[in-house]
Write a protein that holds these residues in place. Structure first.
Motif, mmCIF file in Angstrom:
data_model
loop_
_atom_site.group_PDB
_atom_site.id
_atom_site.type_symbol
_atom_site.label_atom_id
_atom_site.label_comp_id
_atom_site.label_asym_id
_atom_site.label_seq_id
_atom_site.Cartn_x
_atom_site.Cartn_y
_atom_site.Cartn_z
ATOM 1 N N GLU A 1 0.826 -1.203 0.000
ATOM 2 C CA GLU A 1 0.000 0.000 0.000
ATOM 3 C C GLU A 1 0.869 1.265 0.000
ATOM 4 O O GLU A 1 1.903 1.324 0.662
ATOM 5 C CB GLU A 1 -0.921 0.005 1.219
ATOM 6 C CG GLU A 1 -2.002 -1.065 1.186
ATOM 7 C CD GLU A 1 -1.540 -2.431 1.649
ATOM 8 O OE1 GLU A 1 -2.345 -3.364 1.658
ATOM 9 O OE2 GLU A 1 -0.332 -2.557 2.005
ATOM 10 N N GLU A 2 0.421 2.246 -0.761
ATOM 11 C CA GLU A 2 1.142 3.515 -0.861
ATOM 12 C C GLU A 2 0.388 4.597 -0.088
ATOM 13 O O GLU A 2 -0.843 4.649 -0.120
ATOM 14 C CB GLU A 2 1.302 3.922 -2.330
ATOM 15 C CG GLU A 2 2.121 2.930 -3.135
ATOM 16 C CD GLU A 2 2.240 3.325 -4.598
ATOM 17 O OE1 GLU A 2 1.560 4.319 -4.994
ATOM 18 O OE2 GLU A 2 2.987 2.672 -5.333
ATOM 19 N N ARG A 3 1.139 5.441 0.607
ATOM 20 C CA ARG A 3 0.527 6.508 1.402
ATOM 21 C C ARG A 3 0.460 7.809 0.599
ATOM 22 O O ARG A 3 1.187 8.016 -0.352
ATOM 23 C CB ARG A 3 1.311 6.713 2.698
ATOM 24 C CG ARG A 3 1.380 5.439 3.529
ATOM 25 C CD ARG A 3 1.829 5.718 4.945
ATOM 26 N NE ARG A 3 1.996 4.479 5.689
ATOM 27 C CZ ARG A 3 1.008 3.791 6.235
ATOM 28 N NH1 ARG A 3 -0.228 4.244 6.124
ATOM 29 N NH2 ARG A 3 1.235 2.666 6.888
ATOM 30 N N ARG A 4 -0.427 8.669 1.009
ATOM 31 C CA ARG A 4 -0.599 9.951 0.340
ATOM 32 C C ARG A 4 0.636 10.814 0.553
ATOM 33 O O ARG A 4 1.316 10.717 1.575
ATOM 34 C CB ARG A 4 -1.851 10.649 0.872
ATOM 35 C CG ARG A 4 -3.125 9.903 0.519
ATOM 36 C CD ARG A 4 -4.354 10.578 1.102
ATOM 37 N NE ARG A 4 -4.583 11.898 0.511
ATOM 38 C CZ ARG A 4 -5.672 12.630 0.748
ATOM 39 N NH1 ARG A 4 -6.615 12.171 1.567
ATOM 40 N NH2 ARG A 4 -5.809 13.810 0.185
ATOM 41 N N PRO A 5 0.950 11.651 -0.410
ATOM 42 C CA PRO A 5 2.132 12.506 -0.260
ATOM 43 C C PRO A 5 1.925 13.552 0.832
ATOM 44 O O PRO A 5 0.794 13.924 1.154
ATOM 45 C CB PRO A 5 2.274 13.155 -1.639
ATOM 46 C CG PRO A 5 0.894 13.097 -2.231
ATOM 47 C CD PRO A 5 0.269 11.841 -1.697
ATOM 48 N N GLY A 6 3.042 14.005 1.393
ATOM 49 C CA GLY A 6 2.992 15.063 2.385
ATOM 50 C C GLY A 6 2.581 14.574 3.760
ATOM 51 O O GLY A 6 2.580 13.373 4.048
ATOM 52 N N PRO A 7 2.197 15.508 4.633
ATOM 53 C CA PRO A 7 1.846 15.167 6.023
ATOM 54 C C PRO A 7 0.680 14.189 6.135
ATOM 55 O O PRO A 7 0.605 13.419 7.093
ATOM 56 C CB PRO A 7 1.484 16.532 6.637
ATOM 57 C CG PRO A 7 2.168 17.536 5.770
ATOM 58 C CD PRO A 7 2.166 16.954 4.388
ATOM 59 N N LEU A 8 -0.246 14.221 5.161
ATOM 60 C CA LEU A 8 -1.381 13.299 5.232
ATOM 61 C C LEU A 8 -0.922 11.842 5.236
ATOM 62 O O LEU A 8 -1.534 10.991 5.877
ATOM 63 C CB LEU A 8 -2.326 13.547 4.050
ATOM 64 C CG LEU A 8 -3.098 14.866 4.070
ATOM 65 C CD1 LEU A 8 -3.956 14.992 2.816
ATOM 66 C CD2 LEU A 8 -3.965 14.974 5.313
ATOM 67 N N GLY A 9 0.167 11.581 4.501
ATOM 68 C CA GLY A 9 0.685 10.216 4.470
ATOM 69 C C GLY A 9 1.703 9.944 5.546
ATOM 70 O O GLY A 9 1.678 8.894 6.196
ATOM 71 N N SER A 10 2.626 10.881 5.758
ATOM 72 C CA SER A 10 3.712 10.656 6.709
ATOM 73 C C SER A 10 3.272 10.776 8.165
ATOM 74 O O SER A 10 3.744 10.040 9.032
ATOM 75 C CB SER A 10 4.859 11.636 6.435
ATOM 76 O OG SER A 10 4.397 12.979 6.553
#
Length: 276
Positions: free
Chosen positions: A128-137
């Motif tokens: 699974e890939e996370r959303r870019p930026g703070p939303l993912g990290s």
């Protein structure tokens, strides 16, 4: 260039347009693989070479060592002795994840798909890939829209026309479509080798044809394919070369052009042996 001694390779019966495939070094090699289970010999000094842009079928009777050979190559088993080389370099996979990270993907007969999840989620299962930026990290939110888009691109690239909606639940798909999802996942992440274990088992004629077309397309894209199958017509239709396992050893490697199905089965059962 690899320093591995190449196995004897006759291309007398390989079509002219395929001969360039065998001018290169093998992408995957196994040498003198041995594994025992108590007193049972699973593999007895098996050698194998696999080339980019070819379908190498592995056939054999039950207990001949087909699955054991593949499991030793893909990290499910650790051989007692022998060596495996990928791109000419020795590798030692301790688990299937190691092989996956090296670019070897396996599609098992028991499809590892989650019926309740949609197609995109299955393609990215455990990746699974996370959303870019703070939303993912920070919030660790998944990039569902991006994964769905990239899943659609992967399926389209394979020419799979029977699957259109990446948000469709896998449990609503036919057997052939589910197999297509599993193969698409392997093709999307298998950068070097794709191993298919009985990909047409329990499929109808039309669905089997769709899967075989995908296998050929993967081969033509430059991937190296290992095809394990009991279906001899499918093997003779899709394979470039055929590795025959018998009693834990390799009884020989033939091509669909050099031997017909009857001769291949005779070698597989021991009624006939290769003279060279």
């Amino acid at each position: 260039m690899s320093t591995i001694e190449r196995l004897p390779l006759s291309i007398d019966h390989i079509p002219e347009e395929k001969r360039a495939v065998y001018d290169a070094e093998p992408i995957l090699s196994a040498r003198n693989l041995v594994i025992t289970f108590g007193r049972v010999v699973g593999l007895d000094g098996v050698n194998l070479d696999l080339y980019r842009g070819e379908v190498l079928a592995v056939i054999g009777d039950n207990g001949a060592g087909k699955s054991t050979l593949i499991k030793c190559i893909t990290g499910a088993y650790t051989p007692d002795s022998g060596d495996v080389f990928l791109d000419g370099a020795p590798v030692s996979f301790k688990r299937p994840q190691d092989a996956r990270e090296a670019g070897i993907e396996t599609v098992y007969q028991q499809l590892a798909v989650i019926p309740a999840l949609d197609i995109a989620s299955n393609l990215y299962l455990a990746r699974e890939e996370r959303r870019p930026g703070p939303l993912g990290s920070v919030l660790r939110m998944l990039d569902k829209k991006g994964m769905k888009q990239r899943a659609g691109e992967a399926v389209e690239k394979l020419g799979i026309q029977t699957i259109q909606n990446m948000g469709q639940a896998v449990e609503t798909l036919s057997g052939g479509q589910r197999q297509a999802v599993a193969v698409a996942r392997a093709a999307a992440f298998g950068s070097k080798v794709v191993v298919l274990d009985e990909p047409t088992a329990a499929l109808g004629v039309k669905e089997s044809g769709m899967v075989l077309d995908m296998v050929k397309q993967l081969r033509d894209s430059g991937l190296a394919i290992i095809l394990i199958s009991h279906n001899m017509p499918h093997v003779w239709e899709a394979a470039d070369r055929i590795h025959i396992q018998r009693l834990g050893g390799c009884a020989g490697v033939i091509t669909p052009q050099s031997h017909d199905m009857g001769e291949g089965v005779a070698i597989m059962t021991g009624a006939r042996t290769l003279t060279s």
